[in-house]
Motif scaffolding. Sequence first.
Motif, mmCIF file in Angstrom:
data_model
loop_
_atom_site.group_PDB
_atom_site.id
_atom_site.type_symbol
_atom_site.label_atom_id
_atom_site.label_comp_id
_atom_site.label_asym_id
_atom_site.label_seq_id
_atom_site.Cartn_x
_atom_site.Cartn_y
_atom_site.Cartn_z
ATOM 1 N N VAL A 1 1.829 -2.045 2.825
ATOM 2 C CA VAL A 1 1.200 -0.930 2.133
ATOM 3 C C VAL A 1 1.950 -0.649 0.826
ATOM 4 C CG1 VAL A 1 0.717 1.544 2.246
ATOM 5 C CG2 VAL A 1 0.345 0.095 4.256
ATOM 6 N N GLY A 2 1.192 -0.452 -0.237
ATOM 7 C CA GLY A 2 1.791 -0.151 -1.535
ATOM 8 C C GLY A 2 1.941 -1.356 -2.432
ATOM 9 N N SER A 3 1.848 -2.546 -1.867
ATOM 10 C CA SER A 3 1.988 -3.759 -2.679
ATOM 11 C C SER A 3 0.671 -4.100 -3.361
ATOM 12 C CB SER A 3 2.432 -4.931 -1.806
ATOM 13 O OG SER A 3 1.390 -5.304 -0.911
ATOM 14 N N ALA A 4 0.758 -4.922 -4.423
ATOM 15 C CA ALA A 4 -0.453 -5.376 -5.098
ATOM 16 C C ALA A 4 -1.326 -6.191 -4.148
ATOM 17 C CB ALA A 4 -0.073 -6.211 -6.325
ATOM 18 N N LEU A 5 -0.681 -6.955 -3.275
ATOM 19 C CA LEU A 5 -1.431 -7.745 -2.298
ATOM 20 C C LEU A 5 -2.211 -6.842 -1.355
ATOM 21 C CD1 LEU A 5 1.252 -10.448 -1.453
ATOM 22 C CD2 LEU A 5 -0.937 -10.842 -2.609
ATOM 23 N N PHE A 6 -1.618 -5.707 -0.984
ATOM 24 C CA PHE A 6 -2.313 -4.785 -0.090
ATOM 25 C C PHE A 6 -3.539 -4.193 -0.777
ATOM 26 C CE2 PHE A 6 -3.009 -0.507 1.646
ATOM 27 C CZ PHE A 6 -3.276 -0.839 2.970
ATOM 28 N N ARG A 7 -3.413 -3.832 -2.038
ATOM 29 C CA ARG A 7 -4.560 -3.296 -2.766
ATOM 30 C C ARG A 7 -5.682 -4.323 -2.836
ATOM 31 N NH1 ARG A 7 -0.192 -1.072 -5.620
ATOM 32 N NH2 ARG A 7 -0.198 -2.702 -7.212
ATOM 33 N N GLN A 8 -5.312 -5.589 -2.975
ATOM 34 C CA GLN A 8 -6.327 -6.646 -2.940
ATOM 35 C C GLN A 8 -6.956 -6.751 -1.561
ATOM 36 O OE1 GLN A 8 -4.300 -10.198 -4.291
ATOM 37 N NE2 GLN A 8 -3.608 -9.198 -6.181
ATOM 38 N N ASP A 9 -6.122 -6.571 -0.526
ATOM 39 C CA ASP A 9 -6.644 -6.601 0.849
ATOM 40 C C ASP A 9 -7.688 -5.510 1.065
ATOM 41 O OD1 ASP A 9 -4.938 -8.683 1.492
ATOM 42 O OD2 ASP A 9 -3.451 -7.415 2.485
#
Length: 296
Positions: free
Chosen positions: A79-87
């Motif tokens: 949570v909070g990572s750029a990868l999570f936002r993409q998820d």
Amino acid sequence: MNTDRQSTTTLLPISYLFVPGNRPERFAKAVEAGADAIILDLEDAVHPESKAAARAAVWAWQESTSSVACQRFIRLNSVGSALFRQDLTWLGDMRYPERCTGVFLPKAEAPQALARVVEQLLAWQPQLHIVAIIETAKGLQQVEAIAAIPGLARLAFGSLDFSLDINCGQVPEAFLYARNRIVLTSRTAGLPAPIDGVTPAINDLAVVAQDSLYARSLGFGAKLCIHPAQLSTVQRAFLPDAHQLAWADRVMSAVAGGSHAVQVDGEMVDLPLIEQAQRLLDLAHRYAAVAKTGTC
């Protein structure tokens, strides 16, 4: 204290099998292996350069399989990572969201941020089972606040990442405080018994059984698995064995006349042990299909 967040009659998974999200050829094999739940992993098992391919593979499998023999979860990125936002964007675009049983949120640390994520995920799919993985010192320090998040379904312990975070050995003594705290927090928050972390041993099933029985003795109700060979050992370890069920039968027979203080096998049995015996019998009944595989 909320003690009714999860129905006690719900058949919760005992064995959760990780499958790398970028290995679609393993998805069906994981289901066929007999896991109670599979976790299609977008996080640790997938190289950063393969994240997009993993999402595409999971999407395609979700689209092509309307039902499977076990529950299916997706482990998202932190949570909070750029990868999570993409998820999250990817999940919001996914068709047939009801085919996803739930999601695992790794590195759970910040209650307020997690609460917003849980709210967003439940808006996407109201029946989603959301599991927060406690795997850092910060996460453990915030575990009570995390467990209190409305809509959270269960806690899990990420022991390998936890050992990396606090630089401790991967031995039971080093994890005892964390495990106890996660179990007690789950109970006081009205959550089901939590999920224990993985055992790295793949070929040594005696170690898998030992770890599983130990986790169960502390109050865990399930375990994460990294190989299909571990599944049946884990499932058996978290269910009552033949000796326990025979004892429970003797206890319930002894109190059939209405007494709450009887002797069984030369030992005094009163109400707490009677309730424990009934709990063992109820558990075996609910998981009857798994219990048929035998005892550890």
